[in-house]
Design an enzyme around this catalytic site. Sequence first.
Site, PDB file in Angstrom:
ATOM      1  N   ARG A 109      -1.560 -57.302  37.155  1.00 25.69           N
ATOM      2  CA  ARG A 109      -0.286 -57.876  36.715  1.00 25.69           C
ATOM      3  C   ARG A 109      -0.453 -58.483  35.329  1.00 25.69           C
ATOM      4  O   ARG A 109      -1.132 -59.506  35.174  1.00 25.69           O
ATOM      5  CB  ARG A 109       0.196 -58.967  37.675  1.00 25.69           C
ATOM      6  CG  ARG A 109       0.710 -58.469  39.020  1.00 25.69           C
ATOM      7  CD  ARG A 109       1.404 -59.631  39.734  1.00 25.69           C
ATOM      8  NE  ARG A 109       1.963 -59.251  41.005  1.00 25.69           N
ATOM      9  CZ  ARG A 109       1.405 -59.517  42.203  1.00 25.69           C
ATOM     10  NH1 ARG A 109       0.261 -60.176  42.241  1.00 25.69           N
ATOM     11  NH2 ARG A 109       1.987 -59.135  43.313  1.00 25.69           N
ATOM     12  N   HIS A 182     -12.426 -58.764  47.174  1.00 24.94           N
ATOM     13  CA  HIS A 182     -12.342 -59.531  45.929  1.00 24.94           C
ATOM     14  C   HIS A 182     -12.416 -61.030  46.195  1.00 24.94           C
ATOM     15  O   HIS A 182     -13.143 -61.759  45.517  1.00 24.94           O
ATOM     16  CB  HIS A 182     -11.035 -59.186  45.204  1.00 24.94           C
ATOM     17  CG  HIS A 182     -10.911 -59.856  43.871  1.00 24.94           C
ATOM     18  ND1 HIS A 182      -9.711 -59.949  43.189  1.00 24.94           N
ATOM     19  CD2 HIS A 182     -11.820 -60.505  43.088  1.00 24.94           C
ATOM     20  CE1 HIS A 182      -9.898 -60.587  42.057  1.00 24.94           C
ATOM     21  NE2 HIS A 182     -11.159 -60.943  41.966  1.00 24.94           N
ATOM     22  N   ASP A 204      -2.216 -64.655  41.041  1.00 22.22           N
ATOM     23  CA  ASP A 204      -1.695 -64.460  39.686  1.00 22.22           C
ATOM     24  C   ASP A 204      -0.176 -64.354  39.608  1.00 22.22           C
ATOM     25  O   ASP A 204       0.382 -64.213  38.519  1.00 22.22           O
ATOM     26  CB  ASP A 204      -2.311 -63.206  39.057  1.00 22.22           C
ATOM     27  CG  ASP A 204      -2.036 -61.940  39.859  1.00 22.22           C
ATOM     28  OD1 ASP A 204      -1.437 -62.041  40.947  1.00 22.22           O
ATOM     29  OD2 ASP A 204      -2.432 -60.844  39.406  1.00 22.22           O
ATOM     30  N   ASP A 205       0.513 -64.441  40.759  1.00 25.13           N
ATOM     31  CA  ASP A 205       1.977 -64.343  40.748  1.00 25.13           C
ATOM     32  C   ASP A 205       2.635 -65.644  41.198  1.00 25.13           C
ATOM     33  O   ASP A 205       3.725 -65.633  41.764  1.00 25.13           O
ATOM     34  CB  ASP A 205       2.447 -63.189  41.649  1.00 25.13           C
ATOM     35  CG  ASP A 205       2.046 -63.385  43.109  1.00 25.13           C
ATOM     36  OD1 ASP A 205       1.172 -64.238  43.379  1.00 25.13           O
ATOM     37  OD2 ASP A 205       2.606 -62.693  43.982  1.00 25.13           O
ATOM     38  N   ASP A 283      -6.278 -63.550  55.328  1.00 23.11           N
ATOM     39  CA  ASP A 283      -5.453 -64.724  55.601  1.00 23.11           C
ATOM     40  C   ASP A 283      -5.095 -64.846  57.082  1.00 23.11           C
ATOM     41  O   ASP A 283      -5.064 -65.954  57.635  1.00 23.11           O
ATOM     42  CB  ASP A 283      -4.198 -64.726  54.732  1.00 23.11           C
ATOM     43  CG  ASP A 283      -3.452 -63.398  54.749  1.00 23.11           C
ATOM     44  OD1 ASP A 283      -3.995 -62.404  55.256  1.00 23.11           O
ATOM     45  OD2 ASP A 283      -2.315 -63.360  54.237  1.00 23.11           O
ATOM     46  N   SER A 314       1.913 -55.970  49.839  1.00 20.51           N
ATOM     47  CA  SER A 314       2.803 -56.167  50.988  1.00 20.51           C
ATOM     48  C   SER A 314       4.153 -55.481  50.802  1.00 20.51           C
ATOM     49  O   SER A 314       5.019 -55.547  51.675  1.00 20.51           O
ATOM     50  CB  SER A 314       3.037 -57.669  51.217  1.00 20.51           C
ATOM     51  OG  SER A 314       3.724 -58.237  50.112  1.00 20.51           O
TER      52      SER A 314
END
Length: 438
Positions: A109, A182, A204-205, A283, A314
């Site tokens: 991104r 990662h 990063d979002d 998660d 997603s």
Amino acid sequence: MRKNHYILICALSLSLWVFVSHYVFLGRSNNEFSNNIGDVDKALSDLSADINSELEIHNLMMESVQQSIVQKKRALEKAEQENMQVVINNEKFHYSKDAIAIVVIACNRVTVSRCLDLLIKYRPSVEKFPIIVSQDCNHEATTNVIKSYQNQVHLIQQPNQQDIAVPPKEKKFKGYFKIARHYGWALNQMFYEFNFSTAIVIEDDLDIAPDFFEYFLGTYPLLISDPTLWCVSAWNDNGKPTLIDTSSSDLLYRTDFFPGLGWMLTKDLWDEISVKWPRSYWDDWIRQPEQRKDRACIRPEISRTRTFGKIGVSNGMYFDKHLKFIHLNDHFVPFTKLNLTYLLRENYDVEYVKLVYSLPTVTYDDLKMNTIKHDGAVRIAYYTKDQFRRNAKFLGLMDDFRSGVPRTGYRGIVSFIYNSRRVFLAPHPSWRGYDPTW
């Protein structure tokens, strides 16, 4: 040490004097006494010389020990200073002894700049909060954006770009396997390569609130002092404006549901879970009872992060219907100056639970029709999974479970606002724990 050495020398001197006296007065005749006076004087003189020699040696030894102590102290101080720096791409950057690493998980991104701009804007201290961007994917355009920040942020790149073998039924979810790989690599770098003791993970979002750093600074002492806490999150899953008290920016909760989306953890936790880190869906894995171990996270009434990343692995799940409506706090709260001890389990499990179960019980229809005569907070009871989901859907809450835990739930209790009234969707008072089959 010096006192003991003197005592030993004196004891030896006294013993020698007794021996000499015995030899002179009892072992020899009176005629020999006068002849041996010279020998006694010589012996005493030699003894005095030996004592002085011993004292000189002792003083030299003490000086050597003191010099050694000073040298070791300086070496430790130098080592400590060397540990308070990170070497990335052959360049060093320093951070304070109590620094909290901000690790930004990035991939492809170029809008990572939006996240980084806010982090840099609101960061109170470069040394206290070093920003490290961990990039996967080898996306050149994103790499160039990150490098454009020069020494304001520090770039590390996940070296393993090999394809990942996944079960045939999960090929379309391969991205989740890469994300887990990662995350595992990035956190290993933070805690084992760079030796940070605490890190805040941010994707990063995400946009961040003006008091993002203050929020984590204020809750940090709770995280390290209460063993029943294992993370602090900036996120409220039910953080839509209609579901929160927008005037209560300082209100925080304990939650059994791991929220993520801007969260703080310690090296001790990573030591525990890194050895069994999953290949995918990290998660949901971290929300399982085997990892959570009845521990809770802290989360805010009003989110300190908000996602702007609709496109991702997603495929925008929940974004249009829910995530894009999350309200981002815009009122700065001085959390470091507040007393947050009410969030410790020993306090919270008494006061919070007592409050919830002291409230009158109502139904969704009562709320909807506004027929409740009571002006304050109320409670809606549920006993089954279906009852919870039905009420949650009517009320506009997220209705899904992870390992039996509802989003934002604590002891099964979900707190929210409905038509300007505080409401608790709560299980029976005899609640005995979560059912992982829910």
